[in-house]
Design a protein around this motif. Structure first.
Motif, PDB file in Angstrom:
ATOM      1  N   PRO A  46       0.867  -1.155  -0.177  1.00  0.00           N
ATOM      2  CA  PRO A  46       0.044   0.071  -0.060  1.00  0.00           C
ATOM      3  C   PRO A  46       0.662   1.161  -0.076  1.00  0.00           C
ATOM      4  CG  PRO A  46      -0.938  -1.735   1.688  1.00  0.00           C
ATOM      5  CD  PRO A  46       0.369  -2.139   1.135  1.00  0.00           C
ATOM      6  N   LEU A  94       2.080   1.988  -3.554  1.00  0.00           N
ATOM      7  CA  LEU A  94       0.801   2.809  -4.370  1.00  0.00           C
ATOM      8  C   LEU A  94       0.806   4.233  -3.903  1.00  0.00           C
ATOM      9  CD1 LEU A  94      -1.626  -0.279  -4.347  1.00  0.00           C
ATOM     10  CD2 LEU A  94       0.044   0.396  -6.177  1.00  0.00           C
ATOM     11  N   ILE A  95       0.806   4.280  -2.836  1.00  0.00           N
ATOM     12  CA  ILE A  95       0.317   5.801  -2.073  1.00  0.00           C
ATOM     13  C   ILE A  95       1.764   6.637  -2.803  1.00  0.00           C
ATOM     14  CG2 ILE A  95       0.428   7.198  -0.164  1.00  0.00           C
ATOM     15  CD1 ILE A  95      -0.873   4.765   1.292  1.00  0.00           C
TER      16      ILE A  95
END
Length: 435
Positions: free
Chosen positions: A324, A327-328
């Motif tokens: 995650p 992706l951020i």
């Protein structure tokens, strides 16, 4: 056992997250209280501090962690020996920094304003040595509560000290404001030491002893067998981090780049982009702290099936946690930089470095396994190989890619270590002598 492990993981993760948030808030505040010149100076001197800490601690805290988690060693014997060894090394480094800080600032860093920040590191060195020993005692005992409270107290006191003094003395020269930021680190360590001392006093009944008692309980050899290989590995990395900005500034200044521009670009790459990439590793550090005592027990009792299972759990957990964040950083990296450092400079670097860096998060469970297996010599060889590759690549790539070479070199070194660690773990755990 499983419930205790899960509860400890939740407690340590949540409290480490709070501590990390405090640390991020502190960096956010500094980036706003100090101007670009101040942040560039702050980031320029931090590698020197890291090198001094590595030399002063001599990996004694890590040795304390390993010995305390082993049922064979007595707590008081380990603590007394660690404090004596670390005290001597800290004294030597403090005297060296006192004598050579001017030379480091003028001749190596080529920044006269760095003299006072370097001198302000002196009280931090012995304090971080003492607190490191105490914190690793609690890690070895898997007592995450006291450690978490100490970390929160440390970060909060550091933030309060920085805000109050820098706000009140904001008219001072930038080198003095950076010195205050360095001193705030000492205040934080001192607060955590005071808290941990009173907690430790309850557990092992600390009191003054004569010389004969200390000699009887001095386990120099056992500590140094663990500390020396780890110190060599960390010293290589700290030494490279120390000379990296020196090499970069000297090479690019000879190619016609202004030193101030190089220092500012290096601050963006090393202080903003790389720092943001390493932010999620606090989850990995929690996993490391939880894994190592368990891996030690698996190896001690020859529970090889359990060992393989815990390694797999660690790898999967690190990958799931890191994805995650990748992706951020890729899609919203500019927002992250704006929130963290009040700037979007370095977003292009962050966007393309975050994807290959995802694999680097897998290094944590592999390192924990190698430590538990006692493969300190192999870890030292890997570190030497990594640093050599990084230095050669830095020399080759800097004329073409300028400051971007810092990020490229870091990825090359991290991925090379990951490959070698994977090979050693596979060979030792899955192929050699394991049923």
């Amino acid at each position: 056992m499983k419930r205790k492990l899960i509860n400890s993981f939740i407690i340590l993760t949540s409290t480490t997250l709070i501590s990390k948030i405090f640390s991020l808030i502190n960096r956010m505040i500094l980036s706003r209280l100090l101007n670009d010149e101040g942040m560039a100076l702050y980031i320029l001197v931090i590698p020197t501090l890291s090198l001094c800490i590595t030399l002063a601690q001599f990996s004694i805290p890590s040795a304390v962690f390993r010995l305390i988690s082993h049922p064979r060693y007595r707590n008081k014997k380990v603590i007394i020996s660690a404090l004596l060894i670390c005290g001597c090394s800290c004294l030597l480094i403090v005297l060296s920094l006192l004598c050579f800080s001017r030379m480091i600032a003028l001749n190596l860093l080529k920044q006269p304003q760095a003299i006072y920040p370097l001198l302000c590191m002196i009280p931090f060195i012995p304090l971080v040595g003492i607190s490191g020993i105490m914190k690793n005692y609690y890690l070895g005992k898997e007592n995450v509560g006291c450690l978490a409270i100490a970390s929160i107290l440390e970060e909060s006191s550091r933030i309060i000290f920085s805000i109050v003094l820098i706000t009140l003395l904001h008219d001072l020269d930038i080198c003095f404001l950076v010195s205050i930021a360095i001193l705030s680190m000492s205040i934080g360590e001192l607060v955590s030491i005071i808290y941990l001392y009173f907690q430790l006093h309850r557990k092992i009944n600390i009191r003054h002893h004569d010389i004969d008692y200390i000699k009887e309980h001095f386990i120099f050899k056992d500590i140094m067998n663990i500390a020396l290989p780890l110190t060599g590995s960390r010293l290589l990395h700290s030494g490279y981090n120390f000379i990296e900005p020196i090499v970069l500034v000297n090479m690019l200044s000879r190619l016609g780049y202004a030193e101030s521009i190089v220092q500012n670009d290096f601050a963006i790459m090393a202080g903003y982009v790389v720092s943001l990439l390493f932010t999620p590793t606090f989850f990995n550090n929690v996993i490391l702290r939880m894994m190592l005592p368990q891996l030690n027990r698996d190896i001690a009792y020859s529970s090889y099936y359990s060992l393989r299972k815990h390694i797999l759990y660690g790898l999967v957990a690190c990958f799931i946690i890191s994805l995650p964040f990748t992706l951020i950083f890729y899609f919203y990296g500019d927002i992250c930089l704006k929130m963290m450092y009040d700037t979007t400079q370095g977003y292009d670097y962050l966007k393309y470095m975050c994807i290959p860096f995802t694999l680097c998060y897998l290094q944590t469970p592999l390192s924990a396994t190698l430590q538990a297996l006692g493969k300190n010599q192999e870890m030292f060889i890997m570190s030497g190989f990594e640093v050599t590759i990084e230095f050669i690549c830095l020399i080759i790539l800097t004329p073409r890619y300028a400051v971007l070479s810092v990020g490229i070199v870091m990825l090359i070194g991290q991925l090379s270590t990951l490959v070698f660690s994977s090979y050693y773990v596979y060979f030792e755990v899955y192929k050699k002598r394991m049923p």
